[in-house]
Scaffold this motif. Structure first.
Motif, short mmCIF file in Angstrom:
data_model
loop_
_atom_site.label_atom_id
_atom_site.label_comp_id
_atom_site.label_asym_id
_atom_site.label_seq_id
_atom_site.Cartn_x
_atom_site.Cartn_y
_atom_site.Cartn_z
N TRP A 1 0.85 -1.19 0.00
CA TRP A 1 0.00 0.00 0.00
C TRP A 1 0.88 1.24 0.00
O TRP A 1 1.84 1.31 0.77
CB TRP A 1 -0.90 0.02 1.22
N VAL A 2 0.55 2.16 -0.83
CA VAL A 2 1.28 3.42 -0.88
C VAL A 2 0.47 4.45 -0.10
O VAL A 2 -0.72 4.63 -0.35
CB VAL A 2 1.46 3.89 -2.33
N ALA A 3 1.13 5.07 0.90
CA ALA A 3 0.44 6.07 1.71
C ALA A 3 0.88 7.45 1.29
O ALA A 3 2.06 7.76 1.29
CB ALA A 3 0.75 5.83 3.19
N LEU A 4 -0.09 8.28 0.92
CA LEU A 4 0.21 9.63 0.45
C LEU A 4 -0.54 10.63 1.32
O LEU A 4 -1.77 10.60 1.39
CB LEU A 4 -0.24 9.78 -1.00
N ARG A 5 0.19 11.51 1.99
CA ARG A 5 -0.45 12.55 2.79
C ARG A 5 -1.01 13.62 1.84
O ARG A 5 -0.30 14.04 0.91
CB ARG A 5 0.56 13.19 3.73
N PRO A 6 -2.19 14.11 2.06
CA PRO A 6 -2.80 15.09 1.14
C PRO A 6 -1.94 16.34 0.94
O PRO A 6 -1.91 16.90 -0.15
CB PRO A 6 -4.10 15.46 1.84
N GLU A 7 -1.22 16.74 2.02
CA GLU A 7 -0.46 18.00 1.86
C GLU A 7 0.83 17.80 1.09
O GLU A 7 1.50 18.76 0.73
CB GLU A 7 -0.18 18.61 3.24
N ARG A 8 1.19 16.54 0.80
CA ARG A 8 2.39 16.29 0.00
C ARG A 8 2.06 16.22 -1.49
O ARG A 8 2.95 16.05 -2.31
CB ARG A 8 3.05 14.97 0.43
N LEU A 9 0.83 16.32 -1.85
CA LEU A 9 0.42 16.25 -3.25
C LEU A 9 0.29 17.67 -3.80
O LEU A 9 0.03 18.61 -3.06
CB LEU A 9 -0.93 15.53 -3.36
N ARG A 10 0.51 17.78 -5.07
CA ARG A 10 0.34 19.09 -5.70
C ARG A 10 -0.71 19.02 -6.80
O ARG A 10 -0.85 18.00 -7.46
CB ARG A 10 1.68 19.58 -6.26
N LEU A 11 -1.38 20.11 -7.02
CA LEU A 11 -2.37 20.19 -8.09
C LEU A 11 -1.88 21.20 -9.12
O LEU A 11 -1.28 22.21 -8.77
CB LEU A 11 -3.71 20.71 -7.54
N CYS A 12 -2.08 20.91 -10.39
CA CYS A 12 -1.85 21.93 -11.39
C CYS A 12 -2.84 21.76 -12.53
O CYS A 12 -3.38 20.67 -12.72
CB CYS A 12 -0.43 21.94 -11.89
#
Ligand SMILES: Nc1ncnc2c1ncn2[C@@H]1O[C@H](COP(=O)(O)OP(=O)(O)OP(=O)(O)O)[C@@H](O)[C@H]1O
Ligand SMILES: [Mg+2]
Lengths: 309, 280, 387
Positions: free
Chosen positions: C303-314
């Motif tokens: 499982w890959v855990a990704l914190r929402p604040e480490r993601l970027r939107l463009c």
């Protein structure tokens, strides 16, 4: 803390820690065991003895004879109870009278308990106190009060005859009717209090939710309030029914000579006929019938105790 | 509340309270009746009270009852309090079911059975160990203590059940030993329940006729026994007077007790309201 | 305690500020395979845990997971079914609560209702037989510390919730226990007061140097206050470590989920070379590149855990990023003031949560519903979980 020389106080503390728990359980346990449980075994024993003109007036169950113990169990008392219709009638009468009185008490007590539970703060406390107050005043005197009212020369007859509604006095005392009044009157607080405590605990918003969902008030009462107050109904009914079955004072003072109830029969066997074995077997017969309701009552007590935690 | 329902409940309450109180009021009123007949009002008089106080048998019986009441209530407290404590604080132990049974059963056991069984116990004990010698005050006190203890246990238990048990744990955590916790923490907190239990036992003992009749001996006639034997013969104005005295005495006692409780509660809530420093 | 000794201790404290990483450090409290059964139910199941001197240790977990039970065993209110507890090297088996070097602050505060604030605080000292004058001084000092001197004569029912909490704290601290146990100490306070009190508690703990063991179900509270946290579930410790370790390196989906927000993406390890580990996920519809080593061999489900604040939107597909870039549509927007969270439905159908700080005051959100966006993250941002 030095371990070398325990002072007297330390020794006492240690002893208390090790044995204190046993001591606290032991005292009431021993007392109740000796003065509540053991007596029933003795009653059971004596119910198998025969009456004798002696002091005490019954035969010994075990006798030391040369070759050992001679056990003289006598089922005669129970056979006698079964053969004489007097006892069976008294037995059935008691149950019937107790059951009917319980229902009447419930019918009067429920609306009262409900009314008290719905009342506001200080009114509620006042009403509650008014219910409890007669419970503290003498039981005997409360029964006695009805003699003056129901008697042939009593207040009701005097009033009715004074107003020329009747010409002959009504016979009310020394009837089963008077016994019902006596039981309902003296046991009413026992019904109201457990009912009140379940009704009071009930969340008012439940009823509101039912009304909100389109239930008519009367139906909401039947579907929500009544089922939820069932523990109170049961506790109150048992608190009235069980002692009423064995009631002696009320049938004696208000009932007629042929209002036979089992408690009265026991009393007469004991005090008038001085037949202790028969009295004992009457007691055992009564207990056998009451064992189930008593255990059920204990079960409810236990449940409410757990819910309280 | 809908109007119809409130009318129904109000009239139920009125009827119920009338049913409870009218007979008592009549007894009180007729205790001041000059004449001997219940039905005829012959003018106001206190002569039945005077007569009552000259009735030596009645006075003796009353003394007996009071003494028995005080002794039984005190003993019942000594036995019922640990019982209540065990029921609410000791968790599970092997014979707990039997223990709780022995506490619940006396509450509903018909008096005739309790009375008979205790008498037979006393007779058997006298045969076996020579004690208690005959029947009298001692046997009555033992009998009353037994059923009053059950009431005390229930009162104490329900009080303790409503109390956070972590308060006692906190005391233990701060270094107090079990005995000390009981006297410093538990006892002061259940004091009102103890008082209620004592009063309840006292009145129950004062009130008991059937059990006393079984276990009493010569010279230990109690007030209810005396009243019963005279009531059997019908209404007597002297008993009306006695009943009035009992009712008045008990009512005053109860009313004072509840006023004290209410006042201390009101004081408590007022203290909270008046004090601006409490919040924040 | 003299001033000099205090400083001395403080220095030692700094030197060994991470005793749990020091193999020679002696734990102050030690749970050894502790188990507690209620009937057939395991409330605490084989827990081993070391807590060091001067720590503020938090037990974190959902309702009914056994936190209180663990704490009560340490205080001596529950007997162990199995295992051992040591405090300062002493086996606590058979030691009753009133002889343990611990004091507890109860969830319900458990103030003695019939005693004043002063008498409540003095109670523990009385049990130890201190002299009247010493008791008086120490109670006064303690009440000053928790700022309750003004209320010394009040009864508990005349106090507000926050004030009761301070009295309970003073009462449990006045005996200078080696360990202070706190069961949801701030549970009864409102949010504002809770945050303020958190810092006060930490300050008091630093000032006195007492070891605190705290139970809480509030992850923010645990993160703010604790030196280390143990995350519990169903009577078992799932993970223990500093707040940083737990947040950045969760060892299971449970801890990752429990602390903060996380997107969990299931996948299979397909390649693990020197530069990247590649995890192929049908859920996200592509490969995820990880720049650190991953446990497991090819074919393992991870499982890959990704914190929402480490993601970027463009809004446009970034040209430089060959890896970890997935397109989708904005489905929901949550405006939280400092942050906005966006729920993005990826082309694969997976919904992913992204949060972005609102560093400027815009007239309207940067993205709006139904906007076509790209979600990207750096290859170092994700943690990979085996369970
Ligand atoms: N005396 C008891 N008898 C039986 N079961 C118990 C007892 N005390 C606790 N339990 C059970 O043990 C489990 C753990 O309880 P515990 O009080 O430790 O939970 P907790 O983690 O403190 O939860 P919360 O956050 O709700 O306080 C619960 O499932 C509870 O039902
Ligand atoms: Mg808890």
């Amino acid at each position: 803390m030095s371990e070398i020389k325990p002072t007297l106080k330390q020794r006492f503390d240690r002893w208390m820690i090790r044995h204190g728990r046993v001591l606290v359980i032991g005292l009431p346990y021993l007392w109740l065991f000796l003065f509540f449980l053991v007596p029933f075994l003795i009653v059971l024993k004596i119910s198998f003895a025969t009456a004798e003109y002696a002091q005490p007036p019954y035969s010994a169950l075990f006798q030391w004879v040369d070759e050992g113990v001679n056990v003289a169990i006598n089922f005669g008392n129970y056979l006698f109870l079964l053969s004489d219709s007097l006892y069976i009638t008294a037995y059935l009468n008691s149950i019937r009278i107790a059951a009917i009185s319980t229902v009447i008490t419930l019918l009067i007590g429920y609306p009262m308990a409900y009314g008290i539970a719905r009342a506001k703060g200080s009114t509620r406390n006042l009403l509650l106190m008014l219910v409890i107050l007669p419970f503290w005043t003498s039981f005997l005197i409360r029964v006695y009060a009805w003699i003056g009212i129901l008697d042939r020369e009593g207040l009701i007859n005097a009033a009715l005859m004074g107003m020329h509604i009747i010409s002959e006095p009504l016979i009310m005392r020394q009837t089963e009717f008077a016994v019902y009044i006596g039981i309902v009157y003296t046991y009413l607080p026992f019904m109201i209090l457990p009912l009140y405590s379940t009704l009071e605990k009930m969340d008012g918003s439940l009823l509101e939710a039912a009304l909100d969902l389109g239930c008519k008030p009367w139906k909401a009462f039947l579907k929500i309030t009544l089922p939820l107050s069932m523990p109170g109904v049961l506790a109150g009914s048992l608190l009235v029914f069980i002692p009423a079955v064995g009631e002696f004072v009320i049938p004696e003072l208000l009932g007629g000579p042929n209002t036979l109830m089992i408690g009265r029969t026991l009393w007469n066997e004991f005090f008038s006929n001085r037949d202790w074995p028969i009295a004992s077997s009457v007691a055992i017969a009564m207990l056998i019938f009451l064992v189930v309701p008593i255990m059920y009552f204990q079960h409810i007590q236990g449940k409410t105790e757990e819910a309280g935690k | 509340m809908s109007g119809k329902r409130s009318i129904f409940l109000t009239s139920a309450l009125c009827f119920g309270f009338a049913f409870l109180y009218v007979p008592i009021l009549l007894v009180i009123i007729y205790s001041f009746n000059e004449g001997k007949l219940v039905t005829v009002w012959a003018g106001f008089s206190t002569k039945w009270y005077v007569e009552l106080f000259q009735d030596d048998g009645m006075i003796d019986a009353a003394w007996n009852s009071l003494r028995i009441g005080v002794m039984s209530a005190t003993l019942a407290l000594a036995i019922g309090t640990p019982a209540g404590l065990v029921m609410s604080r000791f968790g599970r132990f092997k014979t707990r079911t039997m223990f709780s049974g022995m506490i619940a059963a006396p509450l509903v056991m018909p008096d005739v059975i309790t009375g008979l069984s205790l008498l037979l116990l006393f007779v058997t004990m006298e045969q076996l160990i020579g004690w208690p010698e005959g029947r009298g005050m001692t046997t009555i006190v033992i009998a009353h203590t037994t059923f009053c203890a059950a009431y005390v246990a229930v009162v104490i238990q329900s009080r303790l059940a409503g109390m956070d048990s972590s308060i006692e744990e906190a005391a233990m955590d701060l270094g107090a030993k079990p005995t000390k916790i009981f006297f410093l923490i538990t006892l002061p907190m259940i004091l009102p329940a103890l008082m209620a239990g004592w009063l309840l036992s006292f009145t129950l003992s004062l009130d008991d006729l059937v059990i006393s009749s079984f276990v009493a001996g010569p010279g230990s006639t109690t007030l209810p026994m005396k009243v019963f034997s005279s009531v059997r013969l019908g209404v007597s104005p002297e008993i009306n007077a006695l009943a009035t005295l009992i009712i008045v005495a008990i009512s005053i006692l109860i009313i004072i007790a509840s006023i004290l409780v209410m006042r201390s509660e009101r004081q408590r809530s007022r203290q909270i309201q008046d004090d601006p420093g409490i919040v924040g | 305690m003299s001033q000099g000794a205090n400083q001395q201790e403080a220095r030692e404290c700094v030197q060994s500020s991470q005793p749990w990483n020091d193999p020679d450090a002696v734990p102050f409290i030690r749970f050894e395979k502790v188990t507690k059964k209620f009937g057939d139910f395991y409330a605490v199941d084989d827990v081993s845990l070391d807590i060091y001197r001067h720590e503020l240790f938090a037990l974190l977990g959902g309702s009914g997971c056994g936190k209180t039970t663990l704490l009560r065993m340490l205080a001596g209110f529950e007997e162990l079914t199995d295992g051992k507890i040591f405090i300062d090297g002493v086996d606590m088996a058979g030691v009753p609560p009133y002889e343990r070097p611990t004091n507890m602050m109860f969830q319900s505060y458990a103030l003695f209702p019939h005693m004043s604030v002063e008498t409540n605080v003095a109670f523990g000292l009385h049990q130890d037989g201190y002299s009247k004058s010493e008791i008086k001084d120490r109670v006064a000092d303690m009440l000053a510390l928790v700022q309750m001197s003004k209320f010394a004569k009040r009864k508990p029912h005349q106090l507000s919730g926050g004030q009761r909490q301070r009295v309970a704290l003073a009462r449990s601290l006045v005996k200078q226990p080696k360990v202070l146990l706190l069961d949801e100490p701030l549970g009864a306070l409102d949010k504002k007061l809770r945050e303020q009190t958190q810092f006060e508690l930490v300050n008091i703990q630093e000032k006195l140097g007492t070891t605190f063991v705290m139970v809480t179900h509030d992850q923010e509270e645990a993160m703010t206050m604790a030196s280390r946290i143990a995350v519990m579930n169903e009577g078992v410790i799932k993970q223990k470590g500093t707040p940083f370790e737990l947040y950045e390196y969760p060892n299971s989906r449970f801890t990752a989920n429990f602390l903060g927000q996380v997107n969990l993406i299931e996948g299979t390890l397909v390649d693990d070379d020197e530069k990247y580990a590649i995890i192929r996920s049908d859920d996200i519809g592509g490969d995820i590149y990880i720049d650190h080593a991953v446990q497991g061999h090819e074919g393992t489900t991870l499982w890959v855990a990704l914190r929402p604040e480490r993601l970027r939107l463009c809004t446009e597909k970034p040209e430089d990023s060959a890896h970890n870039c997935f397109g989708g549509k904005v489905e929901e927007i949550g405006y939280l003031g400092g942050l906005s969270t966006y729920h993005v439905r990826l082309d694969s159908g997976l919904r992913i949560k992204v949060s972005e700080p609102n560093t400027h005051r815009h007239n309207e959100p940067r993205y709006t519903w139904e906007d076509r966006v790209w979600v990207t993250w750096e290859t170092g941002s994700a943690s990979v979980l085996n369970q």
